[in-house]
Design a protein around this motif. Structure first.
Motif, short mmCIF file in Angstrom:
data_model
loop_
_atom_site.label_atom_id
_atom_site.label_comp_id
_atom_site.label_asym_id
_atom_site.label_seq_id
_atom_site.Cartn_x
_atom_site.Cartn_y
_atom_site.Cartn_z
N ILE A 12 1.77 1.94 -3.26
CA ILE A 12 0.59 2.45 -4.05
C ILE A 12 0.79 3.91 -3.86
O ILE A 12 0.40 4.94 -4.61
N ALA A 13 0.63 4.48 -2.65
CA ALA A 13 0.48 6.16 -2.48
C ALA A 13 1.70 6.88 -3.04
O ALA A 13 1.51 7.86 -3.48
N VAL A 64 -6.92 -2.43 -0.83
CA VAL A 64 -6.67 -2.57 -2.46
C VAL A 64 -6.86 -3.79 -2.95
O VAL A 64 -5.77 -4.74 -2.46
N ASP A 115 -6.55 4.35 -6.10
CA ASP A 115 -6.89 4.28 -4.62
C ASP A 115 -8.42 4.84 -4.47
O ASP A 115 -9.12 5.62 -5.17
N THR A 146 0.85 -1.39 -0.09
CA THR A 146 -0.15 0.02 -0.03
C THR A 146 0.78 1.19 -0.09
O THR A 146 0.51 2.30 -0.51
N PHE A 193 -12.35 -3.06 -4.33
CA PHE A 193 -11.75 -2.46 -2.96
C PHE A 193 -12.66 -3.24 -2.12
O PHE A 193 -13.88 -3.29 -2.16
N ARG A 203 -2.71 8.06 -0.01
CA ARG A 203 -2.58 7.48 1.08
C ARG A 203 -1.20 7.25 1.63
O ARG A 203 -0.23 7.04 0.63
#
Length: 292
Positions: free
Chosen positions: A10-11, A246, A229, A7, A256, A114
């Motif tokens: 991803i952010a 996710v 996201d 995650t 999600f 995020r």
């Protein structure tokens, strides 16, 4: 989620893509850092600074609105928070009570990211940001003297409370600074819209077999590449929902999962509306979806 894709990764990917587009060009516009008739002085805190900027007006008569913005600059490696901060942190708090000829201030929120924050994940901004302001005067023919007392938070390894004070007068017909207009417009373009082209979001199913109901969302993102996201807010501030998990890292359809933990005690979430913000590298969608 694809194996090995975390995650925080991803952010970071969303963050880099957001700020390597035309948005970054606005941040680097020559003269944007200079205070002047269309900008207040900078209010400096320990790891950040803030000011008000003006970008002219729109409409006439009772429909006249002043286009302003709150610009927050962050030291390298720090973050600040969105209107819903996530697992930790606090959202900005605005006090406009010292203003004159002010009827209302509508604050818009560019798409957030995020990021890892202590033992959890929070929602906010990892780079400088402008929150677009739409100011409605009491008397459209007179200037607005906007005075702000801002309480917010900045974090690196730990959260630091921050404060700022800013004052800016905006007059009908006042000449605009083109650099500030571009700066505000760049961030206004990142505010999630109800009808974002190429994006859609729906509740696919609700699993009631666990301790808390779990909602499965399906997002159609078209040709969007890279991470996507989702952030979900309850109908009232007393709701404290976790960040959705996710489930897909690629493809035109992303899923999600949100466990409805954080619903106030004694409240049945079914039949209530959720405010959902879907963020891609190029666009962002805000949708209100009902739990049924």
């Amino acid at each position: 989620m694809a194996k090995g894709l975390s995650t925080p990764y991803i952010a970071d990917m969303i963050d880099r893509r957001l700020f390597t587009t035309g948005l970054a060009a606005g941040l680097m516009a020559p003269g944007a850092a200079l205070a002047g008739p269309a900008a207040s002085a900078w209010s400096q805190d320990l790891k950040s600074s803030a000011r008000l900027i003006g970008a002219g007006t729109t409409g006439e008569g009772t429909l006249l609105r002043h286009l302003l913005g709150l610009e927050i600059r962050l030291d390298e490696g720090t973050k600040t928070y969105w209107r819903t901060p996530g697992d930790s942190g606090v959202p900005p708090q605005f006090d406009w009570s010292g203003s004159t000829n002010l009827a209302d201030v509508a604050v818009s929120w560019p798409a957030p990211v995020r990021f890892a924050d202590g033992d959890g994940f929070s929602i906010g901004y990892k780079r400088d940001v402008v929150l677009p302001l739409l100011v409605r005067p009491q008397d459209p023919a007179q200037p607005v003297d906007l005075r702000l007392k801002l309480a917010y938070a900045v974090c690196d390894r730990m959260c630091i409370p921050a404060k700022a004070e800013a004052r800016l007068k905006s007059r009908p017909g006042m000449a605009s600074d083109p650099d500030l207009v571009r700066l505000r417009s760049g961030f206004a373009a990142r505010v999630p819209q109800a009808g974002a082209p190429g994006l859609s979001l729906a509740i696919d199913s609700i699993d009631r077999s666990g301790r808390h109901p779990a909602v499965l969302f399906t997002a159609k993102v078209g040709q969007a590449t890279g991470p996507v996201d989702l952030f979900v807010e309850g109908p009232e501030e007393t709701w404290s929902l976790p960040l959705p998990s996710v489930l897909d890292a690629a493809g035109e359809t992303r899923r999600f999962r949100l466990e409805l933990d954080g619903v106030p005690r004694g409240i049945d979430p079914m039949g209530r509306d959720l405010t959902c913000t879907l963020v891609t590298a190029a666009a962002a969608l805000e949708a209100r979806l009902r739990l049924a």
